[in-house]
Design a protein around this motif. Sequence first.
Motif, short mmCIF file in Angstrom:
data_model
loop_
_atom_site.label_atom_id
_atom_site.label_comp_id
_atom_site.label_asym_id
_atom_site.label_seq_id
_atom_site.Cartn_x
_atom_site.Cartn_y
_atom_site.Cartn_z
N LEU A 1 0.84 -1.17 0.17
CA LEU A 1 -0.23 0.02 0.28
C LEU A 1 0.91 1.27 -0.17
O LEU A 1 1.59 1.56 0.95
N HIS A 2 1.02 2.05 -1.19
CA HIS A 2 1.87 3.04 -1.06
C HIS A 2 1.08 4.45 -0.69
O HIS A 2 0.40 4.98 -1.67
N GLY A 3 1.06 4.73 0.65
CA GLY A 3 0.16 5.69 1.18
C GLY A 3 -1.29 5.13 1.32
O GLY A 3 -1.51 4.23 0.38
N LEU A 4 -1.85 5.45 2.42
CA LEU A 4 -3.10 5.05 2.74
C LEU A 4 -4.04 6.35 2.78
O LEU A 4 -4.59 6.56 3.71
N VAL B 1 5.63 -0.17 7.02
CA VAL B 1 7.13 0.02 6.10
C VAL B 1 7.42 1.45 6.49
O VAL B 1 6.53 2.42 6.22
N SER B 2 8.54 1.89 7.01
CA SER B 2 8.73 3.10 7.08
C SER B 2 10.59 2.87 7.43
O SER B 2 11.07 1.81 7.70
N TYR B 3 11.18 4.09 7.61
CA TYR B 3 12.54 3.99 7.75
C TYR B 3 12.84 4.98 9.05
O TYR B 3 13.53 5.47 9.62
N ILE B 4 11.49 5.60 9.42
CA ILE B 4 11.42 6.46 10.58
C ILE B 4 10.55 5.76 11.76
O ILE B 4 9.37 5.75 11.36
N GLU B 5 11.36 5.17 12.70
CA GLU B 5 10.58 4.40 13.67
C GLU B 5 9.68 5.17 14.49
O GLU B 5 8.59 4.69 14.89
N GLY B 6 9.79 6.42 14.66
CA GLY B 6 8.96 7.35 15.30
C GLY B 6 7.49 7.31 14.79
O GLY B 6 6.59 7.42 15.51
N ARG C 1 -1.69 -9.83 4.94
CA ARG C 1 -0.61 -9.91 3.93
C ARG C 1 -0.35 -8.39 3.30
O ARG C 1 0.41 -8.31 2.20
N CYS C 2 -0.74 -7.47 3.97
CA CYS C 2 -0.58 -6.06 3.42
C CYS C 2 0.78 -5.28 4.02
O CYS C 2 0.96 -5.66 5.31
N TYR C 3 1.33 -4.42 3.34
CA TYR C 3 2.52 -3.78 3.64
C TYR C 3 2.29 -2.17 3.52
O TYR C 3 2.09 -1.97 2.49
N TRP C 4 2.01 -1.71 4.69
CA TRP C 4 1.85 -0.19 4.66
C TRP C 4 3.06 0.62 4.38
O TRP C 4 3.64 0.69 5.29
N MET C 5 3.32 1.23 3.10
CA MET C 5 4.51 2.05 3.19
C MET C 5 3.82 3.45 3.66
O MET C 5 3.11 4.33 2.91
N ILE C 6 4.29 3.75 4.88
CA ILE C 6 3.67 5.00 5.61
C ILE C 6 4.36 6.32 4.99
O ILE C 6 5.80 6.70 5.07
N TRP C 7 3.68 7.18 4.40
CA TRP C 7 4.07 8.45 3.56
C TRP C 7 4.54 9.55 4.66
O TRP C 7 5.34 10.42 4.33
N GLY C 8 3.49 9.38 5.63
CA GLY C 8 3.57 10.76 6.55
C GLY C 8 2.10 11.37 6.71
O GLY C 8 1.59 11.60 7.60
N GLN D 1 6.44 14.73 10.19
CA GLN D 1 7.58 14.21 9.29
C GLN D 1 7.09 14.73 7.85
O GLN D 1 6.03 14.32 7.32
N GLN D 2 8.13 15.34 7.22
CA GLN D 2 7.60 15.79 5.82
C GLN D 2 9.05 16.24 5.08
O GLN D 2 9.96 16.56 5.82
N GLY D 3 9.04 16.07 3.67
CA GLY D 3 10.14 16.61 3.20
C GLY D 3 11.34 15.89 3.14
O GLY D 3 12.63 16.32 3.22
#
Length: 362
Positions: free
Chosen positions: A92-95, A153-158, A113-120, A284-286
């Motif tokens: 899921l590219h953005g929710l 899914v993210s690289y920002i654990e916060g 089985r869903c992977y949420w790519m968290i955009w912010g 988180q942005q930018g």
Amino acid sequence: MAMSSALGTAAASIGTRPILHIVTLDKFIAPFIDFVEQECGDFDRHRFICLGDSQRYPLRQRPNVLLEAGLTPWQLRLELLRATNRADRIILHGLFDERAVRLLALQPWLLARCYWMIWGGDLYWYRSAPRTWAWRRNEFLREFVIRRLGHLVSYIEGDVARAREWYGARGRYRECLMYTSNVYRHAGMPPRSGGTINILVGNSADPTNEHLEVLRKLAAHRDADIKVFAPLSYGDLEYGRAIAQEGRRLLGEKFVALTDFMRPDDYLGLLREMDVAVFNHRRQQGMGNIITLLGLGKKVFLRSDISTWEFLQGLQLAVFDVAGLDPVPLDEDTARANTKIVAERFSADVLRAQLRSLFESP
């Protein structure tokens, strides 16, 4: 139907179930698909259903890429139903899209089985959106879905921590840079020639940039040799016009409103010319801009109460609190230390390994 044959074939021929991407179109999606095709192997296994404006965010045509623009609403629903139930995993590219949220809420057996790519923006909608009846209805469904998603899914654990706090998310944290926009391009640290200090304010004409607060702080330095640049070609253009007018009032000819779209290489050239960058977002942005600027040895100011600050500080990167904004360039030793960390942590090799793990590991 033609689109079903385009997306629905090949699962048997490749001997495994497909990986489905439900995509909210944005400027970094086309480079992401290219990267998956070139770097992640077995591209035919991937299926992309792209929601949003494909004229604004054009994609190269491929048999496994389906655009919403070519479908009726009923065809889109049917294709989503078929594709989600055939998929081995769903990225899921953005929710953001209410249709995708409703579809998943009605099929809870898919959520593990869903992977949420968290955009912010899709996460911080919880805090920033007006509390209307429509918001409450949509948040009820989002909470039901997010709580049950199998992977975050993210690289920002916060941000993952906030998803757990706000939505009760229980999914497994999967660390990933996600997109090539978060990869540092080794442009090298340009030498400073002295003279005018160039300052970047924000990354778009979005009110979340909180431009006015920054411009008023910088107005106190208007007698110094500074020049302030504000990218305003993307986002709320009416807000952008208001910021351009106020910037000129506060800073005169030392303020430059960037209102024309820039090609990526031209924008990178602009960032290379900056000395200081100020991102006053309350969330988180930018991140793509911030990573690039730190890699280029620029001095970056942020709010200290957001997940971006926590994340960058955790990497031992030198960033500065916007509350103490002082438009002075970074010293050379600190700049080189930042560049070294960024080059190691935000590389194409790192992204490739993380995506392959996402696509292949249990």
